[in-house]
Design a protein around this motif. Structure first.
Motif, short mmCIF file in Angstrom:
data_model
loop_
_atom_site.label_atom_id
_atom_site.label_comp_id
_atom_site.label_asym_id
_atom_site.label_seq_id
_atom_site.Cartn_x
_atom_site.Cartn_y
_atom_site.Cartn_z
N VAL A 37 0.84 -1.21 0.00
CA VAL A 37 0.00 0.00 0.00
C VAL A 37 0.87 1.26 0.00
CG1 VAL A 37 -1.68 1.33 1.33
CG2 VAL A 37 -1.96 -1.15 1.09
N ALA A 38 1.92 1.25 0.81
CA ALA A 38 2.81 2.41 0.85
C ALA A 38 3.48 2.64 -0.49
CB ALA A 38 3.86 2.22 1.95
N LEU A 39 3.92 1.55 -1.13
CA LEU A 39 4.54 1.67 -2.45
C LEU A 39 3.55 2.21 -3.47
CD1 LEU A 39 7.07 1.17 -4.17
CD2 LEU A 39 6.22 -1.14 -4.60
N LEU A 40 2.32 1.75 -3.41
CA LEU A 40 1.30 2.24 -4.32
C LEU A 40 1.06 3.73 -4.14
CD1 LEU A 40 -1.00 1.75 -6.39
CD2 LEU A 40 -2.48 1.19 -4.45
N LEU A 41 0.97 4.17 -2.88
CA LEU A 41 0.70 5.59 -2.62
C LEU A 41 1.86 6.47 -3.04
CD1 LEU A 41 -0.98 5.41 0.92
CD2 LEU A 41 -2.10 5.66 -1.29
N VAL A 42 3.08 6.07 -2.67
CA VAL A 42 4.25 6.94 -2.86
C VAL A 42 4.75 6.91 -4.30
CG1 VAL A 42 6.66 7.33 -2.18
CG2 VAL A 42 4.94 6.75 -0.45
N LYS A 43 4.87 5.72 -4.87
CA LYS A 43 5.45 5.61 -6.21
C LYS A 43 4.40 5.35 -7.30
CE LYS A 43 9.83 6.19 -5.28
NZ LYS A 43 10.83 5.12 -5.35
N LEU B 199 12.19 -1.57 -0.30
CA LEU B 199 13.29 -0.70 -0.67
C LEU B 199 12.89 0.34 -1.71
CD1 LEU B 199 16.30 -3.20 -0.88
CD2 LEU B 199 15.84 -1.51 0.90
N TYR B 200 11.82 0.07 -2.44
CA TYR B 200 11.39 1.00 -3.48
C TYR B 200 10.58 2.18 -2.93
CZ TYR B 200 12.66 -1.17 -7.92
OH TYR B 200 13.34 -1.62 -9.02
N ILE B 201 10.10 2.08 -1.71
CA ILE B 201 9.19 3.13 -1.21
C ILE B 201 9.88 4.49 -1.17
CG2 ILE B 201 7.84 3.89 0.78
CD1 ILE B 201 7.36 0.92 1.40
N TYR B 202 11.11 4.50 -0.69
CA TYR B 202 11.85 5.77 -0.62
C TYR B 202 13.27 5.47 -1.06
CZ TYR B 202 13.40 10.31 1.11
OH TYR B 202 13.91 11.58 1.21
N THR B 203 13.72 6.10 -2.14
CA THR B 203 14.98 5.72 -2.78
C THR B 203 15.88 6.92 -3.02
OG1 THR B 203 13.76 5.87 -4.87
CG2 THR B 203 14.01 3.68 -3.92
N PRO B 204 16.43 7.50 -1.95
CA PRO B 204 17.23 8.71 -2.13
C PRO B 204 18.66 8.47 -2.61
CG PRO B 204 17.16 8.15 0.17
CD PRO B 204 16.28 7.15 -0.53
N LYS C 245 12.61 12.58 8.76
CA LYS C 245 11.71 13.70 8.49
C LYS C 245 11.31 13.73 7.02
CE LYS C 245 11.34 18.73 8.92
NZ LYS C 245 12.04 19.98 9.31
N ALA C 246 12.28 13.44 6.13
CA ALA C 246 11.97 13.43 4.70
C ALA C 246 11.02 12.30 4.35
CB ALA C 246 13.27 13.29 3.89
N VAL C 247 11.22 11.13 4.96
CA VAL C 247 10.32 10.01 4.71
C VAL C 247 8.89 10.37 5.14
CG1 VAL C 247 9.82 7.61 5.29
CG2 VAL C 247 12.18 8.33 4.96
N ALA C 248 8.76 11.00 6.29
CA ALA C 248 7.44 11.39 6.78
C ALA C 248 6.80 12.42 5.84
CB ALA C 248 7.56 11.96 8.18
N MET C 249 7.60 13.34 5.32
CA MET C 249 7.06 14.35 4.41
C MET C 249 6.56 13.71 3.12
SD MET C 249 9.96 17.31 4.97
CE MET C 249 9.27 18.44 3.78
N VAL C 250 7.35 12.79 2.58
CA VAL C 250 6.95 12.12 1.34
C VAL C 250 5.69 11.30 1.57
CG1 VAL C 250 7.61 10.30 -0.28
CG2 VAL C 250 9.25 12.09 0.32
N GLY C 251 5.66 10.53 2.66
CA GLY C 251 4.48 9.72 2.96
C GLY C 251 3.24 10.56 3.19
N SER D 183 5.05 20.93 -4.89
CA SER D 183 5.68 20.67 -3.60
C SER D 183 6.25 19.25 -3.60
CB SER D 183 4.65 20.81 -2.47
OG SER D 183 5.23 20.46 -1.23
N GLN D 184 7.52 19.16 -3.88
CA GLN D 184 8.21 17.86 -3.89
C GLN D 184 9.11 17.74 -2.67
OE1 GLN D 184 8.32 15.40 -6.95
NE2 GLN D 184 6.29 16.32 -6.89
N ALA D 185 8.69 18.35 -1.56
CA ALA D 185 9.48 18.34 -0.33
C ALA D 185 9.68 16.90 0.15
CB ALA D 185 8.79 19.17 0.75
N GLY D 186 10.90 16.60 0.54
CA GLY D 186 11.24 15.28 1.04
C GLY D 186 11.90 14.40 0.00
#
Length: 758
Positions: A162-168, A264-269, A552-558, A577-580
């Motif tokens: 679900v998180a991957l669907l929402l974020v990516k 690993l794909y949810i947040y990939t900085p 903090k960045a993960v929380a902003m993106v989510g 607004s692409q913050a995070g």
């Protein structure tokens, strides 16, 4: 079936009626939330449309009615069998200029109808397989902690998906390259209805094969690419799960491996320089399509070698063709992989297996050759990535007609510099190899697995039962190592993003190592069936991954992803607004100055920006910049001729508006060599160009006339200073290109290929 088909027709009708991207770009509320529900539904239908084509292809190939050992096998085989057919067909439709919504609907409606039978059978078979026996973990352990861990992992798996669907999958993003040139190319293809070259010149080599991206955009809206990628990631997860089920049967490792890969794909900085350039894992690009296709190919090839069967081989060939059509450079990797396997089985005198691998290598080679011939026939250049090799065979006259000739010459110059300044043959290369493999993220799995397997081998307790899967993984690793040493050194940032296809391969290798030990009988039961060890490795990977992240960045993106999914934010707000997200600028994907300029000139009017960071993801906004877009075939008249010649060349190319921002110039400078021309020189620009619009920071310039204001001395001084400190302007090989064009202009048409300095 009628309800199933009617739901699809309602879905298509919604996207054409609501048209959220164009008609409600700045809207929020229920309409955005409903639109996102339909976008999720499209992912579901896309999977079954690809699956239906795969089933038809397999039947034409003479395969049995039921394929694979279980329903997951059947789903994966049919999906990957359909990928090559779809992308080949979409390539043909694109060159016939048949990219039309009506044609897309006409093609897909019958396939949706056919897919209903496949869906119904899959549901029945899953029910039958589940009714035949209890889940294996329910039989192997009665310990409540084991079952509690199973429940926790199941919940974690749902959360990850679900998180991957929402974020990516849903949230509009993409990064610098996507905002600057990927998306404008995709949008231009849809607007023109075909794949023939457009102003985003080099994306003809990169992006023309993204057929399902175009299909999704025709059926839904311009945000479709990330939906297509999510669909492929689901198929890749099926392939990875089935591969891990052979490497570590009757264990929790398949579940852990899939959860880890998707998580690993949810947040990939990324880290360091890669974080600065925006990280990796953007679902709007093609790298993650390749990741799904590569793990699919490895699973299918291993199954061909282990079980035989025409279905596995056809699916592997189809996925190979799809991967190369989407990204032609992956043909080098696949060719190495199949060649290694062919040679190995030839030496082992297993001629049937060797012939199967040779057939796949031939399919890869033929597809690569066809793409290169097509590129050459259309543009005069086989491919831009192999420019140092292909330049001497280039059709210079075709490149001139397309307006791409100066950019190809400059790319040749830059490529020579990249090769000369590549990663040296020292510890930095080893570090790059580990970073490209995402070793830092997978250290508990890979490092721990290698340690456990090594101890087991020393103690003579290691048993690798899935021989063919291990062999294919080893060949994949060797092929990747050759690829890194051959081409990865010259373009480390791009190769880092490109190499994300190795992550599921690394996961599989780590699981194979952890599953290798066979201890004494009392230990084996706990080692194999207990979820504690796999869960411990998974939990150890979480801090390893987040060690490089900012919570903090993960929380902003989510938070942003959730707000957009439920309609609290509009597409405009999401892009602005692409913050995070790593590598994003304060203005996100829409620069305020570009927004203002677009509001003045209107839709589908080209605006040439002197900055590559002045993104404009607004509907019908055409802000272009060097080096992604052409400026007409008489570019040399602009750069080396008189101001009047330059003005005429730009007008002929349809370029009448130019953007300069003091704000961006202060941050990144002018990223264009345009000020080196006589027309845009600081001491000359005020005579020919005036202010059409300004917000104080950004100025939209156009030709002097009654509706323009003259450039004042303050602005001219600021512009002169920006030109003075511009690295792009100072590094531009002005004399070299001027001499080349002087020789060309003295030569009658058609122009022939010539030597370029190395």
């Amino acid at each position: 079936m009628a309800l199933y088909l009617a739901a699809y027709l309602i879905l298509v009708a919604w996207f054409k009626w609501a048209d959220i991207y164009h008609a409600h770009f700045a809207a929020s509320g229920w309409i955005v939330a409903v639109n996102n529900i339909f976008r999720v539904a499209f992912i579901f239908y896309l999977f079954w449309m690809v699956h239906a084509v795969g089933v038809l292809a397999l039947r034409l190939g003479g395969t049995p009615h039921r394929i694979g050992q279980n329903e997951l096998d059947s789903l994966g085989i049919a999906f990957f069998a359909g990928t090559g057919v779809w992308h080949f067909a979409m390539l043909g439709l694109g060159f016939l200029n048949l990219y039309r919504p009506s044609i897309a609907v006409a093609i897909t409606v019958p396939l949706v109808g056919l897919s209903y039978r496949d869906l119904r059978k899959a549901v029945v078979r899953f029910a039958e397989e589940g009714a035949c026996s209890k889940p294996w973990f329910w039989r192997t352990s009665d310990h409540p902690l084991d079952r509690m861990t199973a429940i926790v992992l199941a919940v974690l798996g749902v959360i990850v998906v679900v998180a991957l669907l929402l974020v990516k999958g849903l949230y509009p993003s993409g990064g610098h390259d996507y905002f600057m040139h990927y998306f404008p190319y995709l949008r231009s293809v849809i607007e023109r209805g075909g794949l023939w070259p457009n102003d985003a010149w080099y994306h003809f080599y990169y992006s023309k094969g993204a057929g399902l991206y175009f299909l999704g955009m025709l059926l839904t809206d311009p945000l479709a690419p990330q939906l297509v990628t999510f669909c492929f990631i689901v198929a890749g997860a099926i392939a990875l799960f089935q591969l891990l089920s052979r490497l570590a049967p009757q264990t929790w490792w398949p579940c852990i491996g899939v959860i880890l890969w998707l998580g690993l794909y949810i947040y990939t900085p990324g880290t360091g320089e890669y974080k600065f350039h925006g990280g990796w894992g953007d679902f709007e690009k093609y790298h993650e399509l390749n990741a799904a296709l590569m793990i699919g190919v490895i699973w299918l090839v291993a199954s061909v070698l282990e079980q035989g069967g025409r279905a596995w081989l056809l699916a592997a060939g189809s996925a190979t063709i799809a991967a190369i059509i989407i990204n032609v450079t992956i043909a080098v990797y696949l060719g190495l992989l199949f060649s290694i396997l062919t040679l190995w089985f030839l030496l082992r005198r297993r001629f049937a297996a060797s012939l199967a691998c040779a057939g796949l290598a031939a399919a890869a080679g033929l597809t690569l050759s066809a793409i290169l011939v097509l590129n050459y026939a259309v543009t005069g250049l086989a491919n831009d990535q192999g420019l140092l090799l292909f330049w001497k065979y280039a059709d210079v006259e075709k490149l001139y007609d397309l307006g791409a000739l100066p950019w190809v010459i400059l790319l040749h110059h830059d490529t020579v510099q990249l090769v000369a300044n590549g990663i040296p043959w020292d510890r930095h290369l080893l570090l790059f190899l580990f970073e490209a493999l995402r070793f830092g993220l997978l250290f508990p799995l890979l490092g721990g697995g290698v340690l456990v397997a090594t101890v087991a081998i020393i103690c003579r307790r290691a048993v690798f039962k899935a021989d063919h899967q291990i062999l294919v993984l080893v060949a994949a690793g060797v092929s990747y190592l050759v690829l890194v040493l051959a081409v990865g050194r010259a373009q480390p940032v791009s190769f880092f993003r490109y190499s994300s296809f190795t992550i599921p391969i690394s996961v599989a290798a780590g699981v194979a190592c952890w599953a290798a030990p066979r201890w004494n009988h009392s230990w084996n039961a706990r080692w194999a069936s207990s979820p504690f060890i796999p869960a411990l490795v998974l939990y150890a990977c979480i801090p390893a991954a987040f060690a490089t992240y900012q919570s903090k960045a993960v929380a902003m993106v989510g938070g942003s992803a959730w707000r957009f999914a439920r309609g609290a934010d509009s597409i405009d707000q999401a892009y602005s607004s692409q913050a995070g997200w790593m590598g994003r600028l304060p203005w996100g994907a829409i620069y305020p100055g570009a927004r203002g300029a677009h509001s003045v000139v209107g839709p589908h009017v080209r605006i040439w920006s002197m900055h590559m960071h002045s993104y404009c993801m607004l509907p019908d906004c055409d802000v272009e910049a060097y080096p992604a877009f052409t400026m007409g075939r008489d570019w040399d008249r602009l750069m080396f001729g008189t101001p009047e010649e330059g003005r005429d060349a730009l007008r002929q190319a349809g370029l009448n508006y130019f953007l300069f921002s003091r704000e961006i110039a202060a941050l990144f400078g002018i990223t264009d060599a345009l000020p080196r021309s006589a027309l845009f020189a600081p001491d000359n620009i005020g005579r020919y160009l005036g202010v059409q619009w300004t917000d104080g920071q950004t100025v939209l310039l156009t030709w002097m006339g009654p509706k323009t204001k003259p450039l004042d001395q303050e602005w001219l001084a600021a512009y002169a200073q920006a030109v003075k400190v511009s690295a792009a302007a100072s590094a531009f090989p002005y004399d070299t290109l001027r001499d080349i064009y002087l020789d060309l202009r003295a030569t009658p048409h058609p122009w022939r290929s010539f030597l370029l300095p190395r």
